[in-house]
Design a protein around this motif. Structure first.
Motif, PDB file in Angstrom:
ATOM      1  N   ALA A  72       0.859  -1.289  -0.130  1.00  0.00           N
ATOM      2  CA  ALA A  72       0.074  -0.038   0.089  1.00  0.00           C
ATOM      3  C   ALA A  72       0.845   1.167  -0.133  1.00  0.00           C
ATOM      4  CB  ALA A  72      -0.886   0.135   1.118  1.00  0.00           C
ATOM      5  N   HIS A 100      -5.980   1.521   3.798  1.00  0.00           N
ATOM      6  CA  HIS A 100      -7.275   1.195   3.192  1.00  0.00           C
ATOM      7  C   HIS A 100      -7.503   1.821   2.153  1.00  0.00           C
ATOM      8  CE1 HIS A 100      -9.040  -0.032   7.482  1.00  0.00           C
ATOM      9  NE2 HIS A 100      -8.298  -1.203   6.773  1.00  0.00           N
ATOM     10  N   THR A 101      -7.000   3.048   1.960  1.00  0.00           N
ATOM     11  CA  THR A 101      -7.575   3.975   0.758  1.00  0.00           C
ATOM     12  C   THR A 101      -6.403   4.046  -0.363  1.00  0.00           C
ATOM     13  OG1 THR A 101      -6.981   5.915   1.896  1.00  0.00           O
ATOM     14  CG2 THR A 101      -9.286   5.073   2.033  1.00  0.00           C
ATOM     15  N   PRO A 120      -5.925   0.716  -3.761  1.00  0.00           N
ATOM     16  CA  PRO A 120      -6.982  -0.244  -3.470  1.00  0.00           C
ATOM     17  C   PRO A 120      -7.011  -1.304  -4.418  1.00  0.00           C
ATOM     18  CG  PRO A 120      -7.832   1.586  -4.423  1.00  0.00           C
ATOM     19  CD  PRO A 120      -6.636   1.929  -4.239  1.00  0.00           C
ATOM     20  N   GLU A 173     -19.241   0.069  -0.898  1.00  0.00           N
ATOM     21  CA  GLU A 173     -17.893   0.332  -0.764  1.00  0.00           C
ATOM     22  C   GLU A 173     -16.964  -0.346  -1.818  1.00  0.00           C
ATOM     23  OE1 GLU A 173     -15.560   1.803   1.646  1.00  0.00           O
ATOM     24  OE2 GLU A 173     -17.306   3.026   2.823  1.00  0.00           O
ATOM     25  N   SER A 211     -10.820  -2.593  -0.228  1.00  0.00           N
ATOM     26  CA  SER A 211      -9.886  -1.969   0.527  1.00  0.00           C
ATOM     27  C   SER A 211      -8.774  -3.143   0.602  1.00  0.00           C
ATOM     28  CB  SER A 211     -10.417  -1.296   1.715  1.00  0.00           C
ATOM     29  OG  SER A 211     -11.065  -0.197   1.464  1.00  0.00           O
ATOM     30  N   ARG A 212      -7.731  -2.814   0.846  1.00  0.00           N
ATOM     31  CA  ARG A 212      -6.454  -3.684   1.444  1.00  0.00           C
ATOM     32  C   ARG A 212      -6.786  -3.753   3.127  1.00  0.00           C
ATOM     33  NH1 ARG A 212      -1.728  -4.169  -1.960  1.00  0.00           N
ATOM     34  NH2 ARG A 212      -2.013  -3.027  -3.703  1.00  0.00           N
ATOM     35  N   ILE A 213      -7.542  -4.866   3.421  1.00  0.00           N
ATOM     36  CA  ILE A 213      -7.788  -4.999   4.935  1.00  0.00           C
ATOM     37  C   ILE A 213      -6.899  -6.109   5.526  1.00  0.00           C
ATOM     38  CG2 ILE A 213      -9.919  -3.957   4.557  1.00  0.00           C
ATOM     39  CD1 ILE A 213     -11.297  -6.857   5.410  1.00  0.00           C
ATOM     40  N   HIS A 244     -13.993  -5.129   3.013  1.00  0.00           N
ATOM     41  CA  HIS A 244     -14.718  -3.958   3.446  1.00  0.00           C
ATOM     42  C   HIS A 244     -13.778  -3.052   4.557  1.00  0.00           C
ATOM     43  CE1 HIS A 244     -17.865  -0.956   4.455  1.00  0.00           C
ATOM     44  NE2 HIS A 244     -18.684  -1.626   3.878  1.00  0.00           N
ATOM     45  N   ARG A 245     -13.481  -1.932   4.432  1.00  0.00           N
ATOM     46  CA  ARG A 245     -12.758  -1.393   5.448  1.00  0.00           C
ATOM     47  C   ARG A 245     -13.199  -1.355   6.999  1.00  0.00           C
ATOM     48  NH1 ARG A 245     -12.952   4.854   5.299  1.00  0.00           N
ATOM     49  NH2 ARG A 245     -14.689   5.385   4.103  1.00  0.00           N
TER      50      ARG A 245
END
Length: 283
Positions: A65, A108-109, A112, A182, A185-187, A214-215
């Motif tokens: 990220a 998270h943002t 992505p 949504e 996101s990378r979670i 989902h974040r």
């Protein structure tokens, strides 16, 4: 289970000293001092190749990220060992919690993924996760089919018929419960308080079940078992990446999967919390 010679081979320098640090699930935990002065953390197991491969892949993927991502570096991994730098633990502070909230929002943002799921086979603890990549499904159905339904099946032996029916109702009504759409996101995917290591004035992500998700899932899991100074984490996060309206009401929906995992792993002691989450998710 730890093989010091193999650890030395993986890092290219001999191990000088090992201190055992307990165990978790199917593996043992160790602190090793290398001949070049480095201190490393080693997770070792007789046969956890899939788990260690998933954890290493997840940490490396989260780190992609950006250079500021709060992710522990993978030094080496094989079928029996996962090796990270040794990060000396310290108490969390409000300042560290705020920094973690900002860095988690950026993770998270930034960059992505295009899909829900992941390109590797997933695990949470030592239970398999279905990480099937999908562009076609919206998140609610992906979550219901890949996270809730499989673990309801695993947990069912500890539940009554009415308990199972309650979670099945959540699965059926998922589209109306999940809030605004949504993008993925990378979670982290297993972000309870024990998987945030506080060191050097910041929080570090360890032991992920990482995937495109989902974040709100990560934030809900932080709230599940008492992350310190969580109000500072959430406040800083929302400044960087504001959350959709109603996110607090959706926390139980996102907590339902990890609570089903706990019922599957540890039995009925987590049943009441899981039922409460399911009822709250339904409103």
């Amino acid at each position: 289970m730890l093989d010091p010679q193999r650890v030395g081979e993986l890092l290219g320098v001999p191990v000088e000293e090992v201190t055992d640090r307990g165990s978790s699930h199917s593996w043992t935990l160790h602190q090793a001092r290398m001949a070049d002065g480095r201190e490393v953390f080693v997770k070792a197991a007789h046969d956890q190749a899939g788990v260690f491969a998933a954890e290493a892949a997840g940490l490396r993927w989260l780190a992609e990220a950006g250079p500021g991502a709060p992710v522990a570096e993978v030094l080496a991994a094989d079928d029996h060992h996962l090796i990270l730098p040794w990060l000396a633990a310290e108490p969390s502070t409000p300042a560290a919690a705020e920094r973690f909230g900002r860095e988690l929002a950026a993770l998270h943002t930034a960059s992505p993924p295009s899909s829900y799921g992941a390109s590797w086979a997933g695990y949470i603890a030592d239970l398999p996760l279905d990480n099937t990549l999908t562009d076609a499904e919206a998140w609610p159905r992906w979550y219901a089919d890949r996270r809730l339904a499989p673990f309801l099946s695993r947990a069912a032996r500890h539940l009554s018929e009415s308990d199972v029916a309650l979670v099945e109702r959540v699965i059926t009504e998922i589209e109306s419960l999940a809030g605004p759409p949504e993008p993925p996101s990378r979670i982290h995917g297993d972000l309870w308080s024990g998987n945030v290591l506080w060191s050097g004035g910041r929080g570090w992500l360890i032991a992920p079940a990482a995937h495109g998700g989902h974040r709100e899932t990560d934030l809900a899991m932080l709230a599940l078992f008492g992350t310190p100074h969580i109000s500072y984490v959430l406040g800083a996060y929302d400044e960087v990446a504001p959350l959709a309206g109603g996110w607090r009401e959706r926390v139980p929906l996102h907590q339902l999967h990890p609570l089903l995992v706990h019922v599957a792993l540890f039995g009925g002691s987590y049943r009441s919390a899981m039922i409460e989450a399911a009822r709250s998710a339904l409103g």
